[in-house]
Every structure is written in structure tokens, then in C-alpha cells.
Design an enzyme around this catalytic site. Structure first.
Site, PDB file in Angstrom:
ATOM      1  N   PRO A  54       0.787  -1.241   0.000  1.00 43.98           N
ATOM      2  CA  PRO A  54       0.000   0.000   0.000  1.00 43.98           C
ATOM      3  C   PRO A  54       0.820   1.293   0.000  1.00 43.98           C
ATOM      4  O   PRO A  54       0.825   2.052   0.973  1.00 43.98           O
ATOM      5  CB  PRO A  54      -0.827  -0.122   1.284  1.00 43.98           C
ATOM      6  CG  PRO A  54       0.062  -0.899   2.203  1.00 43.98           C
ATOM      7  CD  PRO A  54       0.814  -1.875   1.330  1.00 43.98           C
ATOM      8  N   CYS A  55       1.476   1.558  -1.121  1.00 48.23           N
ATOM      9  CA  CYS A  55       2.236   2.809  -1.213  1.00 48.23           C
ATOM     10  C   CYS A  55       1.314   4.021  -1.192  1.00 48.23           C
ATOM     11  O   CYS A  55       1.762   5.143  -0.941  1.00 48.23           O
ATOM     12  CB  CYS A  55       3.122   2.814  -2.452  1.00 48.23           C
ATOM     13  SG  CYS A  55       2.276   2.410  -3.983  1.00 48.23           S
ATOM     14  N   HIS A  56       0.009   3.808  -1.418  1.00 50.44           N
ATOM     15  CA  HIS A  56      -0.937   4.924  -1.356  1.00 50.44           C
ATOM     16  C   HIS A  56      -1.103   5.453   0.069  1.00 50.44           C
ATOM     17  O   HIS A  56      -1.635   6.541   0.267  1.00 50.44           O
ATOM     18  CB  HIS A  56      -2.301   4.491  -1.910  1.00 50.44           C
ATOM     19  CG  HIS A  56      -2.902   3.306  -1.220  1.00 50.44           C
ATOM     20  ND1 HIS A  56      -2.614   2.012  -1.584  1.00 50.44           N
ATOM     21  CD2 HIS A  56      -3.766   3.221  -0.174  1.00 50.44           C
ATOM     22  CE1 HIS A  56      -3.284   1.175  -0.811  1.00 50.44           C
ATOM     23  NE2 HIS A  56      -3.982   1.885   0.060  1.00 50.44           N
TER      24      HIS A  56
END
Length: 280
Positions: free
Chosen positions: A242-244
Site C-alpha cells: 500500500p504505497c498509497h
């Protein structure tokens, strides 16, 4: 135009006018829909009203989430994503290729791929017998570009189209209607530093954000925030790694490889499912 394209258009309109707090009528008119139909579409997709979604976009809320973020070091990197999450009824297991496998560049490996629709638009997914090795949202690129990138990273693998198995994996990622009977596995290739960053990202709970420097601290490299950003940008598996959930220290959303509007959309989608939005 798909539902996600309509929602993305609405999210872009809202996100560029946060300070003026656009009304339901204004947003609906921008999409050439009646307020009633737009509200129903938005609620069906995001799980919240457009009014509540505005709360996700405020800078103050982002800053509050940053202040509340627990140290990633408090969570063992062997645990993966919390199985208690209401967004995921499973956890994610990341397995990196070994140095020997890395040298083989996919020799003896079978990789199945396909393009499927997701809540955030069409996406390219590729899987090995050990897990997802690539997942990317499409942004107008031809399928050939994603295949070329896959073959570049795994040049000696046997690559073939695989609709059914990839669809089953996708149902585990976004379905939510039933529990997967096993963890969702990722099978990725990267440097030791990249893999350490990707594992750290898996410790960030849904609807939570951290800064680049917090990730750098979590992996024991407090002065490597810029390198952390580069590793995040090379993340081979969107959404599940989850780089978001990584934003700027100032509270601003920052960039996103698959588009800032999509980053807003994922934040809203996760927040709605974690029920962390403020009451109306």
C-alpha cells in the site's frame, strides 16, 4: 464511461475545489447527472456520501492521521497486514525471490496474466505459483507495455494469458464477500532495500497514513527518506503493497505512480470501510 471513470471525474472535481466545498448539485452538474443519481452512484461505489468524502481530502485530517500513526516498528514484519481489519479479512504474505532465483531471471517459472476490472479501473495482474508478481492499474497504456515490462523483469519465464486463476486472486483482493481460505501471497523481485521498504508498507493499517521519513525510520535508515520514496515508486504490486498510504510530512497527499485521483479514491474507499470518517 464506466462507474469508476465517473467517480474519478467527480473525485478530481472535488479534490481541486476542497476549499470552496462544492455542493452536491455542483458536482452532479459537472458529471451531467441529476443530484439524486450522482449521490446514489457515489454511495454505491465509495460507501459514503460525497459530503463525507470531502473530509478525507482535508489537509488537517491528513495531519491528524500522521500524528496518530504508530511506529511501524511496533509491528513485527512477520505479521503482515492485520487479519482483524474490516477491509481485508485476510493478511498479505510477501515472499521475495532468493539471490539464486534472481540470477535465473524466471527460468523454469510459469507466469499467468490478464486484465480485469477493479473498483479503481482496469488493472493488469500477473501471478506465479507462489503469488502475485505484478499488479498495475491501467492508465491508457496498451497491454503490450505491461507485458513487455513483465518479460523484462522475468525474461526466461513462460508467460501466458490466464483469465480464471487471476480473476480468483482478484476476488480475494477486492471481493470482500467471502474470506479467502489462505493468505494472499506476493512473489516479488527486488533489492534487499526495496524489499525491506515493501514489507514496512504492509504494516500500515488501512485508512492510516505515514510519512516517508516514518518508513525510513521503521527500516532502520532514518536518513534514507529519498531512497525510500524511490523504492515505493518501484513497487511492483499496487494496492496490496500500500504505497498509497505514504504521504508527505506536511500532510499533502503527494504523488502516486498510478495517478493522484486514484490515490484519493483508494483513501476514500478504505476510509469508508474502516469507518474512521467524522460524523456528518
Amino acid at each position: 464511461m464506466s462507474d469508476y471513470e465517473r467517480i474519478a471525474k467527480a473525485i478530481y472535481f472535488i479534490s481541486t475545489r476542497v476549499h470552496s466545498q462544492p455542493s452536491l448539485d455542483e458536482i452532479a452538474a459537472h458529471l451531467h447527472l441529476s443530484p439524486f443519481h450522482f449521490q446514489r452512484l457515489f454511495c454505491r461505489w465509495a460507501g459514503v456520501t460525497p459530503k463525507r468524502f470531502l473530509q478525507v481530502l482535508t489537509l488537517e485530517r491528513a495531519k491528524q492521521l500522521l500524528r496518530e500513526s504508530k511506529s511501524l516498528l511496533e509491528v513485527s514484519d512477520t505479521l503482515g497486514l492485520s487479519s482483524g481489519s474490516r477491509l481485508y479479512d485476510h493478511f498479505v504474505h510477501l515472499e521475495a525471490v532468493t539471490p539464486g532465483e534472481y540470477k535465473k531471471e524466471g527460468a523454469g517459472l510459469s507466469i499467468g496474466y490478464a486484465v480485469h476490472n477493479t473498483p479503481f479501473g482496469p488493472a493488469f495482474i500477473a501471478i506465479t505459483p507462489r503469488g502475485i508478481c505484478k499488479f498495475s492499474f491501467l492508465q491508457g497504456e496498451a497491454l503490450d507495455e505491461h507485458l513487455a515490462d513483465l518479460c523484462k523483469k522475468w525474461p526466461y519465464a513462460v508467460v501466458h494469458e490466464e483469465q480464471q486463476a487471476t480473476l480468483e486472486v482478484l476476488d480475494g483482493m477486492f471481493g470482500g464477500a467471502k474470506k479467502p481460505d489462505r493468505p494472499i501471497s506476493l512473489h516479488v523481485a527486488g533489492t534487499n532495500f526495496q524489499v525491506s521498504v515493501w514489507k514496512a508498507l504492509l504494516q500500515i493499517p488501512p485508512a492510516t497514513v505515514v510519512s516517508y521519513s516514518q518508513v525510513a525510520n521503521a527500516i532502520g535508515s532514518p536518513n534514507a527518506a529519498r531512497a525510500v520514496g524511490t523504492a515505493i515508486g518501484s513497487n511492483p504490486v499496487a494496492f496490496l503493497i500500500p504505497c498509497h498510504r505514504v504521504i508527505q510530512q506536511s500532510g499533502k497527499l503527494g504523488g502516486y505512480y498510478w495517478g493522484e485521483t486514484r490515490k484519493h479514491a483508494i483513501h476514500a474507499w478504505e476510509s469508508a470501510r474502516e469507518e474512521v470518517l467524522l460524523p456528518e
